[in-house]
Design a protein around this motif. Structure first.
Motif, PDB file in Angstrom:
ATOM      1  N   GLY A  45       4.529  -8.795 -11.925  1.00 58.94           N
ATOM      2  CA  GLY A  45       5.854  -8.815 -12.536  1.00 58.94           C
ATOM      3  C   GLY A  45       6.218  -7.582 -13.339  1.00 58.94           C
ATOM      4  N   ARG A  46       5.302  -6.606 -13.420  1.00 63.74           N
ATOM      5  CA  ARG A  46       5.587  -5.375 -14.159  1.00 63.74           C
ATOM      6  C   ARG A  46       5.652  -4.204 -13.180  1.00 63.74           C
ATOM      7  NH1 ARG A  46       2.324  -3.291 -19.555  1.00 63.74           N
ATOM      8  NH2 ARG A  46       3.881  -1.777 -20.167  1.00 63.74           N
ATOM      9  N   SER A  47       6.577  -3.293 -13.437  1.00 65.98           N
ATOM     10  CA  SER A  47       6.801  -2.181 -12.509  1.00 65.98           C
ATOM     11  C   SER A  47       6.156  -0.898 -13.022  1.00 65.98           C
ATOM     12  CB  SER A  47       8.300  -1.958 -12.312  1.00 65.98           C
ATOM     13  OG  SER A  47       8.878  -3.104 -11.748  1.00 65.98           O
ATOM     14  N   TYR A  48       5.560  -0.169 -12.091  1.00 66.86           N
ATOM     15  CA  TYR A  48       4.853   1.073 -12.407  1.00 66.86           C
ATOM     16  C   TYR A  48       5.294   2.163 -11.444  1.00 66.86           C
ATOM     17  CZ  TYR A  48       1.622  -2.215 -14.631  1.00 66.86           C
ATOM     18  OH  TYR A  48       1.078  -3.205 -15.391  1.00 66.86           O
ATOM     19  N   ILE A  49       5.179   3.389 -11.918  1.00 67.32           N
ATOM     20  CA  ILE A  49       5.357   4.558 -11.063  1.00 67.32           C
ATOM     21  C   ILE A  49       3.991   5.201 -10.874  1.00 67.32           C
ATOM     22  CG2 ILE A  49       6.220   6.926 -11.052  1.00 67.32           C
ATOM     23  CD1 ILE A  49       8.747   5.859 -12.409  1.00 67.32           C
ATOM     24  N   ILE A  50       3.660   5.502  -9.623  1.00 72.61           N
ATOM     25  CA  ILE A  50       2.454   6.267  -9.319  1.00 72.61           C
ATOM     26  C   ILE A  50       2.941   7.595  -8.763  1.00 72.61           C
ATOM     27  CG2 ILE A  50       0.236   6.311  -8.133  1.00 72.61           C
ATOM     28  CD1 ILE A  50       0.625   3.779  -9.841  1.00 72.61           C
ATOM     29  N   ALA A  51       2.641   8.669  -9.479  1.00 72.17           N
ATOM     30  CA  ALA A  51       3.157   9.983  -9.099  1.00 72.17           C
ATOM     31  C   ALA A  51       2.006  10.916  -8.741  1.00 72.17           C
ATOM     32  CB  ALA A  51       3.952  10.577 -10.252  1.00 72.17           C
ATOM     33  N   ARG A  52       2.299  11.805  -7.823  1.00 69.38           N
ATOM     34  CA  ARG A  52       1.301  12.799  -7.436  1.00 69.38           C
ATOM     35  C   ARG A  52       1.824  14.193  -7.760  1.00 69.38           C
ATOM     36  NH1 ARG A  52      -1.496  13.554  -1.471  1.00 69.38           N
ATOM     37  NH2 ARG A  52      -2.703  15.409  -1.991  1.00 69.38           N
ATOM     38  N   VAL A  53       1.029  14.930  -8.518  1.00 69.43           N
ATOM     39  CA  VAL A  53       1.350  16.322  -8.842  1.00 69.43           C
ATOM     40  C   VAL A  53       0.177  17.150  -8.332  1.00 69.43           C
ATOM     41  CG1 VAL A  53       1.855  17.975 -10.660  1.00 69.43           C
ATOM     42  CG2 VAL A  53       2.652  15.601 -10.875  1.00 69.43           C
ATOM     43  N   ASP A  54       0.412  17.926  -7.293  1.00 69.96           N
ATOM     44  CA  ASP A  54      -0.670  18.609  -6.580  1.00 69.96           C
ATOM     45  C   ASP A  54      -1.706  17.551  -6.156  1.00 69.96           C
ATOM     46  OD1 ASP A  54       0.569  21.105  -6.855  1.00 69.96           O
ATOM     47  OD2 ASP A  54      -0.239  21.313  -8.858  1.00 69.96           O
ATOM     48  N   GLU A  55      -2.935  17.671  -6.631  1.00 67.84           N
ATOM     49  CA  GLU A  55      -3.955  16.692  -6.222  1.00 67.84           C
ATOM     50  C   GLU A  55      -4.222  15.655  -7.306  1.00 67.84           C
ATOM     51  OE1 GLU A  55      -4.969  16.463  -3.112  1.00 67.84           O
ATOM     52  OE2 GLU A  55      -3.560  18.116  -2.853  1.00 67.84           O
ATOM     53  N   ARG A  56      -3.396  15.638  -8.357  1.00 70.08           N
ATOM     54  CA  ARG A  56      -3.631  14.712  -9.468  1.00 70.08           C
ATOM     55  C   ARG A  56      -2.611  13.574  -9.421  1.00 70.08           C
ATOM     56  NH1 ARG A  56      -4.505  15.774 -15.867  1.00 70.08           N
ATOM     57  NH2 ARG A  56      -4.686  13.569 -16.319  1.00 70.08           N
ATOM     58  N   GLY A 102      -2.461   1.136  -3.069  1.00 71.13           N
ATOM     59  CA  GLY A 102      -2.117   1.816  -1.830  1.00 71.13           C
ATOM     60  C   GLY A 102      -3.014   3.003  -1.547  1.00 71.13           C
ATOM     61  N   ALA A 103      -2.694   3.690  -0.472  1.00 69.45           N
ATOM     62  CA  ALA A 103      -3.481   4.836  -0.035  1.00 69.45           C
ATOM     63  C   ALA A 103      -2.989   6.101  -0.717  1.00 69.45           C
ATOM     64  CB  ALA A 103      -3.383   4.989   1.481  1.00 69.45           C
ATOM     65  N   ALA A 104      -3.919   6.861  -1.281  1.00 74.33           N
ATOM     66  CA  ALA A 104      -3.549   8.104  -1.958  1.00 74.33           C
ATOM     67  C   ALA A 104      -2.814   9.050  -1.007  1.00 74.33           C
ATOM     68  CB  ALA A 104      -4.802   8.770  -2.524  1.00 74.33           C
ATOM     69  N   GLY A 105      -3.231   9.053   0.248  1.00 74.83           N
ATOM     70  CA  GLY A 105      -2.636   9.964   1.218  1.00 74.83           C
ATOM     71  C   GLY A 105      -1.200   9.638   1.574  1.00 74.83           C
ATOM     72  N   ASP A 106      -0.723   8.468   1.175  1.00 74.42           N
ATOM     73  CA  ASP A 106       0.659   8.095   1.474  1.00 74.42           C
ATOM     74  C   ASP A 106       1.659   8.716   0.504  1.00 74.42           C
ATOM     75  OD1 ASP A 106      -0.193   6.611   3.601  1.00 74.42           O
ATOM     76  OD2 ASP A 106       0.052   4.659   2.634  1.00 74.42           O
ATOM     77  N   ILE A 107       1.161   9.293  -0.591  1.00 75.12           N
ATOM     78  CA  ILE A 107       2.061   9.954  -1.550  1.00 75.12           C
ATOM     79  C   ILE A 107       1.887  11.467  -1.407  1.00 75.12           C
ATOM     80  CG2 ILE A 107       2.824  10.118  -3.942  1.00 75.12           C
ATOM     81  CD1 ILE A 107       1.356   7.528  -4.540  1.00 75.12           C
ATOM     82  N   GLU A 108       2.943  12.145  -1.034  1.00 75.09           N
ATOM     83  CA  GLU A 108       2.884  13.598  -0.900  1.00 75.09           C
ATOM     84  C   GLU A 108       2.949  14.239  -2.278  1.00 75.09           C
ATOM     85  OE1 GLU A 108       5.890  15.063   1.740  1.00 75.09           O
ATOM     86  OE2 GLU A 108       5.527  13.460   3.173  1.00 75.09           O
ATOM     87  N   PRO A 109       2.391  15.436  -2.435  1.00 77.93           N
ATOM     88  CA  PRO A 109       2.497  16.140  -3.712  1.00 77.93           C
ATOM     89  C   PRO A 109       3.970  16.289  -4.120  1.00 77.93           C
ATOM     90  CG  PRO A 109       0.913  17.233  -2.296  1.00 77.93           C
ATOM     91  CD  PRO A 109       1.581  16.180  -1.455  1.00 77.93           C
ATOM     92  N   GLY A 110       4.244  16.026  -5.386  1.00 77.71           N
ATOM     93  CA  GLY A 110       5.610  16.130  -5.888  1.00 77.71           C
ATOM     94  C   GLY A 110       6.445  14.878  -5.681  1.00 77.71           C
ATOM     95  N   LYS A 111       5.822  13.824  -5.186  1.00 72.58           N
ATOM     96  CA  LYS A 111       6.530  12.555  -4.924  1.00 72.58           C
ATOM     97  C   LYS A 111       5.911  11.423  -5.734  1.00 72.58           C
ATOM     98  CE  LYS A 111       8.963  14.341  -1.477  1.00 72.58           C
ATOM     99  NZ  LYS A 111      10.388  14.635  -1.619  1.00 72.58           N
ATOM    100  N   PHE A 112       6.587  10.303  -5.740  1.00 77.85           N
ATOM    101  CA  PHE A 112       6.041   9.127  -6.411  1.00 77.85           C
ATOM    102  C   PHE A 112       6.432   7.881  -5.646  1.00 77.85           C
ATOM    103  CE2 PHE A 112      10.202   9.708  -8.455  1.00 77.85           C
ATOM    104  CZ  PHE A 112      10.746   8.439  -8.390  1.00 77.85           C
ATOM    105  N   ILE A 113       5.730   6.796  -5.963  1.00 74.91           N
ATOM    106  CA  ILE A 113       6.094   5.485  -5.447  1.00 74.91           C
ATOM    107  C   ILE A 113       6.269   4.549  -6.643  1.00 74.91           C
ATOM    108  CG2 ILE A 113       4.929   5.741  -3.224  1.00 74.91           C
ATOM    109  CD1 ILE A 113       2.650   3.963  -4.362  1.00 74.91           C
ATOM    110  N   ALA A 114       7.029   3.497  -6.435  1.00 69.81           N
ATOM    111  CA  ALA A 114       7.159   2.449  -7.448  1.00 69.81           C
ATOM    112  C   ALA A 114       6.455   1.214  -6.914  1.00 69.81           C
ATOM    113  CB  ALA A 114       8.627   2.158  -7.724  1.00 69.81           C
ATOM    114  N   VAL A 115       5.626   0.605  -7.764  1.00 70.32           N
ATOM    115  CA  VAL A 115       4.905  -0.606  -7.357  1.00 70.32           C
ATOM    116  C   VAL A 115       5.104  -1.677  -8.418  1.00 70.32           C
ATOM    117  CG1 VAL A 115       3.162   0.677  -6.061  1.00 70.32           C
ATOM    118  CG2 VAL A 115       2.733   0.110  -8.447  1.00 70.32           C
ATOM    119  N   LYS A 116       5.007  -2.912  -7.994  1.00 62.31           N
ATOM    120  CA  LYS A 116       5.132  -4.026  -8.911  1.00 62.31           C
ATOM    121  C   LYS A 116       3.806  -4.791  -8.913  1.00 62.31           C
ATOM    122  CE  LYS A 116       8.991  -6.587 -10.467  1.00 62.31           C
ATOM    123  NZ  LYS A 116      10.372  -6.854 -10.261  1.00 62.31           N
ATOM    124  N   VAL A 117       3.249  -5.005 -10.096  1.00 63.04           N
ATOM    125  CA  VAL A 117       1.993  -5.736 -10.243  1.00 63.04           C
ATOM    126  C   VAL A 117       2.213  -6.809 -11.304  1.00 63.04           C
ATOM    127  CG1 VAL A 117      -0.431  -5.596 -10.902  1.00 63.04           C
ATOM    128  CG2 VAL A 117       0.627  -3.695  -9.662  1.00 63.04           C
TER     129      VAL A 117
END
Ligand code: FES
Length: 107
Positions: free
Chosen positions: A26-37, A9-24
């Motif tokens: 059959g396995r689930s992952y969290i992509i989290a944004r902390v400030d710009e990391r 997905g697009a990095a800009g779609d995750i605001e700082p301090g938020k996360f998304i859950a994605v499935k790749v």
């Protein structure tokens, strides 16, 4: 790009301090944004099979909402009981504004 590197997905779609859950694959992952990391961890608590995406972030830590253990997004290590095993961490990079998750290797 290696088969294990997936555009999640697009990095800009995750605001700082938020996360998304994605499935790749059959396995689930969290992509989290902390400030710009960005961080990627498995979306499964090491204590019991329970999605960490039901929990919340505080800085670079995520809380399991079932029994309350916190995990470092950086290392995957639990910060307090009842969990006593780390969760898996993965490398995620930003290229051209896209988040590239490498499912093959730890961060
Ligand atoms: S299932 Fe996460 S702390 Fe128990």
């Amino acid at each position: 790009m290696a088969d294990s590197v997936i555009d999640v997905g697009a990095a800009g779609d995750i605001e700082p301090g938020k996360f998304i859950a994605v499935k790749v694959a059959g396995r689930s992952y969290i992509i989290a944004r902390v400030d710009e990391r960005f961080y990627a961890v498995e979306d499964n608590c090491s204590h019991e099979d329970y999605p960490l995406s039901y929990g919340c972030l505080d800085g670079a830590y995520i809380k399991c909402s079932l029994h309350g253990s916190w995990f470092s997004l950086e290392t995957g290590e639990p910060q307090e009981p009842p969990a006593d095993e780390p969760i898996a961490t993965f490398r995620v990079t930003v290229q051209g504004g896209r988040l590239l998750l490498d499912t093959s290797r730890p961060a």
